[in-house]
Design a protein around this motif. Structure first.
Motif, PDB file in Angstrom:
ATOM      1  N   PRO A 142       0.831  -1.261   0.015  1.00  0.00           N
ATOM      2  CA  PRO A 142      -0.103  -0.310  -0.041  1.00  0.00           C
ATOM      3  C   PRO A 142       0.954   1.346   0.012  1.00  0.00           C
ATOM      4  CG  PRO A 142      -0.288  -1.029   1.838  1.00  0.00           C
ATOM      5  CD  PRO A 142       0.935  -2.198   1.111  1.00  0.00           C
ATOM      6  N   VAL A 143       0.407   2.443  -0.959  1.00  0.00           N
ATOM      7  CA  VAL A 143       1.322   3.561  -0.908  1.00  0.00           C
ATOM      8  C   VAL A 143       0.216   4.872  -1.019  1.00  0.00           C
ATOM      9  CG1 VAL A 143       3.298   2.679  -1.991  1.00  0.00           C
ATOM     10  CG2 VAL A 143       1.253   3.227  -3.543  1.00  0.00           C
ATOM     11  N   THR A 144       0.497   5.686  -0.470  1.00  0.00           N
ATOM     12  CA  THR A 144      -0.323   7.045  -0.537  1.00  0.00           C
ATOM     13  C   THR A 144      -0.103   7.700  -1.677  1.00  0.00           C
ATOM     14  OG1 THR A 144       0.049   7.108   1.866  1.00  0.00           O
ATOM     15  CG2 THR A 144      -0.843   8.957   1.004  1.00  0.00           C
ATOM     16  N   ILE A 145      -0.986   8.491  -2.199  1.00  0.00           N
ATOM     17  CA  ILE A 145      -1.229   9.316  -3.149  1.00  0.00           C
ATOM     18  C   ILE A 145      -1.159  10.621  -2.586  1.00  0.00           C
ATOM     19  CG2 ILE A 145      -2.672  10.555  -5.298  1.00  0.00           C
ATOM     20  CD1 ILE A 145      -3.806   7.472  -5.625  1.00  0.00           C
ATOM     21  N   SER A 146      -0.192  11.691  -3.353  1.00  0.00           N
ATOM     22  CA  SER A 146      -0.223  13.124  -2.865  1.00  0.00           C
ATOM     23  C   SER A 146      -0.112  13.889  -3.995  1.00  0.00           C
ATOM     24  CB  SER A 146       0.924  13.299  -2.008  1.00  0.00           C
ATOM     25  OG  SER A 146       0.986  14.401  -1.584  1.00  0.00           O
ATOM     26  N   ALA A 147      -0.940  14.811  -4.405  1.00  0.00           N
ATOM     27  CA  ALA A 147      -0.842  15.595  -5.411  1.00  0.00           C
ATOM     28  C   ALA A 147      -0.822  14.899  -6.852  1.00  0.00           C
ATOM     29  CB  ALA A 147       0.497  16.635  -5.477  1.00  0.00           C
ATOM     30  N   GLY A 148      -1.456  13.771  -6.861  1.00  0.00           N
ATOM     31  CA  GLY A 148      -1.301  13.161  -8.145  1.00  0.00           C
ATOM     32  C   GLY A 148       0.060  12.110  -8.353  1.00  0.00           C
ATOM     33  N   GLN A 149       0.894  12.115  -7.352  1.00  0.00           N
ATOM     34  CA  GLN A 149       1.890  11.174  -7.426  1.00  0.00           C
ATOM     35  C   GLN A 149       1.972  10.227  -6.330  1.00  0.00           C
ATOM     36  OE1 GLN A 149       4.830  14.289  -7.050  1.00  0.00           O
ATOM     37  NE2 GLN A 149       4.755  14.844  -9.080  1.00  0.00           N
ATOM     38  N   VAL A 150       2.660   9.208  -6.709  1.00  0.00           N
ATOM     39  CA  VAL A 150       2.991   8.199  -5.555  1.00  0.00           C
ATOM     40  C   VAL A 150       4.541   8.401  -5.379  1.00  0.00           C
ATOM     41  CG1 VAL A 150       3.446   5.670  -5.001  1.00  0.00           C
ATOM     42  CG2 VAL A 150       1.350   6.528  -5.988  1.00  0.00           C
ATOM     43  N   ARG A 151       5.044   8.360  -3.961  1.00  0.00           N
ATOM     44  CA  ARG A 151       6.593   8.637  -3.616  1.00  0.00           C
ATOM     45  C   ARG A 151       6.905   7.491  -2.764  1.00  0.00           C
ATOM     46  NH1 ARG A 151       6.577  15.136  -3.327  1.00  0.00           N
ATOM     47  NH2 ARG A 151       6.943  15.378  -5.326  1.00  0.00           N
ATOM     48  N   VAL A 152       7.935   6.556  -2.920  1.00  0.00           N
ATOM     49  CA  VAL A 152       8.395   5.709  -2.235  1.00  0.00           C
ATOM     50  C   VAL A 152       9.910   5.660  -2.182  1.00  0.00           C
ATOM     51  CG1 VAL A 152       6.398   4.001  -2.648  1.00  0.00           C
ATOM     52  CG2 VAL A 152       8.546   3.929  -4.219  1.00  0.00           C
ATOM     53  N   ARG A 153      10.322   5.085  -1.192  1.00  0.00           N
ATOM     54  CA  ARG A 153      11.823   5.143  -0.949  1.00  0.00           C
ATOM     55  C   ARG A 153      12.353   3.811  -1.440  1.00  0.00           C
ATOM     56  NH1 ARG A 153      12.972   8.515   4.426  1.00  0.00           N
ATOM     57  NH2 ARG A 153      12.181  10.546   3.624  1.00  0.00           N
ATOM     58  N   ILE A 154      13.403   3.694  -2.126  1.00  0.00           N
ATOM     59  CA  ILE A 154      13.961   2.108  -2.660  1.00  0.00           C
ATOM     60  C   ILE A 154      14.318   1.398  -1.319  1.00  0.00           C
ATOM     61  CG2 ILE A 154      15.421   1.255  -4.007  1.00  0.00           C
ATOM     62  CD1 ILE A 154      13.920   3.056  -5.758  1.00  0.00           C
ATOM     63  N   ARG A 155      14.852   1.942  -0.416  1.00  0.00           N
ATOM     64  CA  ARG A 155      15.125   1.341   0.783  1.00  0.00           C
ATOM     65  C   ARG A 155      13.830   0.487   1.637  1.00  0.00           C
ATOM     66  NH1 ARG A 155      17.064   6.372   2.812  1.00  0.00           N
ATOM     67  NH2 ARG A 155      15.400   7.292   4.222  1.00  0.00           N
ATOM     68  N   ASP A 156      12.786   1.169   1.107  1.00  0.00           N
ATOM     69  CA  ASP A 156      11.569   0.427   1.887  1.00  0.00           C
ATOM     70  C   ASP A 156      11.064  -0.662   1.317  1.00  0.00           C
ATOM     71  OD1 ASP A 156      11.570   2.352   3.914  1.00  0.00           O
ATOM     72  OD2 ASP A 156      10.077   3.803   2.950  1.00  0.00           O
ATOM     73  N   LEU A 157      11.648  -0.697  -0.180  1.00  0.00           N
ATOM     74  CA  LEU A 157      11.001  -1.705  -1.044  1.00  0.00           C
ATOM     75  C   LEU A 157      12.463  -2.459  -1.628  1.00  0.00           C
ATOM     76  CD1 LEU A 157       8.474   0.072  -3.187  1.00  0.00           C
ATOM     77  CD2 LEU A 157       8.092  -1.824  -1.355  1.00  0.00           C
ATOM     78  N   PRO A 158      12.845  -3.461  -0.600  1.00  0.00           N
ATOM     79  CA  PRO A 158      14.093  -4.162  -0.954  1.00  0.00           C
ATOM     80  C   PRO A 158      13.974  -4.961  -2.403  1.00  0.00           C
ATOM     81  CG  PRO A 158      13.391  -4.552   1.489  1.00  0.00           C
ATOM     82  CD  PRO A 158      12.443  -3.870   0.560  1.00  0.00           C
ATOM     83  N   VAL A 159      12.891  -5.241  -2.907  1.00  0.00           N
ATOM     84  CA  VAL A 159      12.644  -5.841  -4.242  1.00  0.00           C
ATOM     85  C   VAL A 159      13.311  -5.210  -5.245  1.00  0.00           C
ATOM     86  CG1 VAL A 159      10.380  -5.396  -4.879  1.00  0.00           C
ATOM     87  CG2 VAL A 159      11.438  -7.592  -5.379  1.00  0.00           C
ATOM     88  N   LEU A 160      13.188  -3.608  -5.117  1.00  0.00           N
ATOM     89  CA  LEU A 160      13.472  -2.913  -6.216  1.00  0.00           C
ATOM     90  C   LEU A 160      15.147  -2.441  -6.063  1.00  0.00           C
ATOM     91  CD1 LEU A 160      10.654  -0.374  -6.382  1.00  0.00           C
ATOM     92  CD2 LEU A 160      11.311  -2.130  -7.686  1.00  0.00           C
ATOM     93  N   ALA A 161      15.828  -3.058  -5.295  1.00  0.00           N
ATOM     94  CA  ALA A 161      17.352  -2.919  -5.142  1.00  0.00           C
ATOM     95  C   ALA A 161      17.942  -3.825  -6.408  1.00  0.00           C
ATOM     96  CB  ALA A 161      17.908  -3.576  -3.967  1.00  0.00           C
ATOM     97  N   GLN A 162      17.409  -4.897  -6.999  1.00  0.00           N
ATOM     98  CA  GLN A 162      17.956  -5.559  -7.997  1.00  0.00           C
ATOM     99  C   GLN A 162      17.111  -5.178  -9.410  1.00  0.00           C
ATOM    100  OE1 GLN A 162      17.768  -9.619  -7.049  1.00  0.00           O
ATOM    101  NE2 GLN A 162      18.609  -9.429  -4.674  1.00  0.00           N
ATOM    102  N   ASP A 163      18.032  -5.091 -10.396  1.00  0.00           N
ATOM    103  CA  ASP A 163      17.637  -4.877 -11.632  1.00  0.00           C
ATOM    104  C   ASP A 163      16.712  -5.922 -12.000  1.00  0.00           C
ATOM    105  OD1 ASP A 163      19.041  -2.865 -11.692  1.00  0.00           O
ATOM    106  OD2 ASP A 163      20.522  -3.274 -13.368  1.00  0.00           O
ATOM    107  N   GLY A 164      15.509  -5.700 -12.784  1.00  0.00           N
ATOM    108  CA  GLY A 164      14.633  -6.702 -13.189  1.00  0.00           C
ATOM    109  C   GLY A 164      13.607  -7.471 -12.217  1.00  0.00           C
ATOM    110  N   ARG A 165      13.681  -6.979 -11.126  1.00  0.00           N
ATOM    111  CA  ARG A 165      12.614  -7.411  -9.958  1.00  0.00           C
ATOM    112  C   ARG A 165      11.531  -6.507  -9.760  1.00  0.00           C
ATOM    113  NH1 ARG A 165      14.752 -10.893  -5.891  1.00  0.00           N
ATOM    114  NH2 ARG A 165      12.399 -11.081  -5.677  1.00  0.00           N
ATOM    115  N   PRO A 166      10.342  -6.916 -10.038  1.00  0.00           N
ATOM    116  CA  PRO A 166       9.115  -6.053 -10.024  1.00  0.00           C
ATOM    117  C   PRO A 166       8.436  -6.021  -8.568  1.00  0.00           C
ATOM    118  CG  PRO A 166       8.504  -8.311 -10.511  1.00  0.00           C
ATOM    119  CD  PRO A 166      10.166  -8.166 -10.479  1.00  0.00           C
TER     120      PRO A 166
END
Length: 144
Positions: A31-55
């Protein structure tokens, strides 16, 4: 052909399980929050995004459909809608592809069709990376 009660219940259970799995992608979304028509996430909060090709599948609050985000390189990410352009089923990120469970349409992480019956690419969202923060604009590319 006659089914006894136990066989009938087992068959019904299998059908219900099969139908309900098409909605499982949203159940596994972050789950993520929308603010001003955008979603902002920190990469460190989604460890799966630390590697190329991982969705990673994100579920913005207030939106019915999730967003699939994939890291393509050290500095590039793509974000797409998983709604299949063939019949509107919700596709799922499976490794290096996005696959629709309804009719088998297959897409690349950036939404291009690899295998039909879909003929159009998935909807793609603009993405910006600044430091550790990923910003996804919820206006689809080309819709401005």
């Amino acid at each position: 052909m006659t089914l006894d009660r136990r066989s009938f219940v087992a068959a019904c259970g299998s059908i219900v399980a099969g139908i309900s799995t098409t909605g499982c992608a949203a159940a596994l979304a972050t789950p993520v929050t929308i603010s001003a028509g955008q979603v902002r996430v920190r990469i460190r909060d989604l460890p799966v995004l630390a590697q190329d090709g991982r969705p990673a599948t994100l579920q913005p609050d207030g939106l019915a459909d999730p967003i699939i985000v994939t890291r393509v390189s050290a500095t590039e990410f793509v974000a797409v809608s998983p709604i299949c352009t063939h019949r509107g089923c919700t596709a799922e990120a499976t490794g290096e592809r996005i696959v629709c469970p309804c009719h088998g349409s297959t897409y690349t992480p950036d939404g291009r069709v690899v295998r039909g019956p879909a003929e159009r690419a998935l909807t793609r969202y603009p993405v910006a990376l600044r430091g550790d923060e990923l910003t996804i604009m919820l206006t689809p590319m080309g819709a401005r």
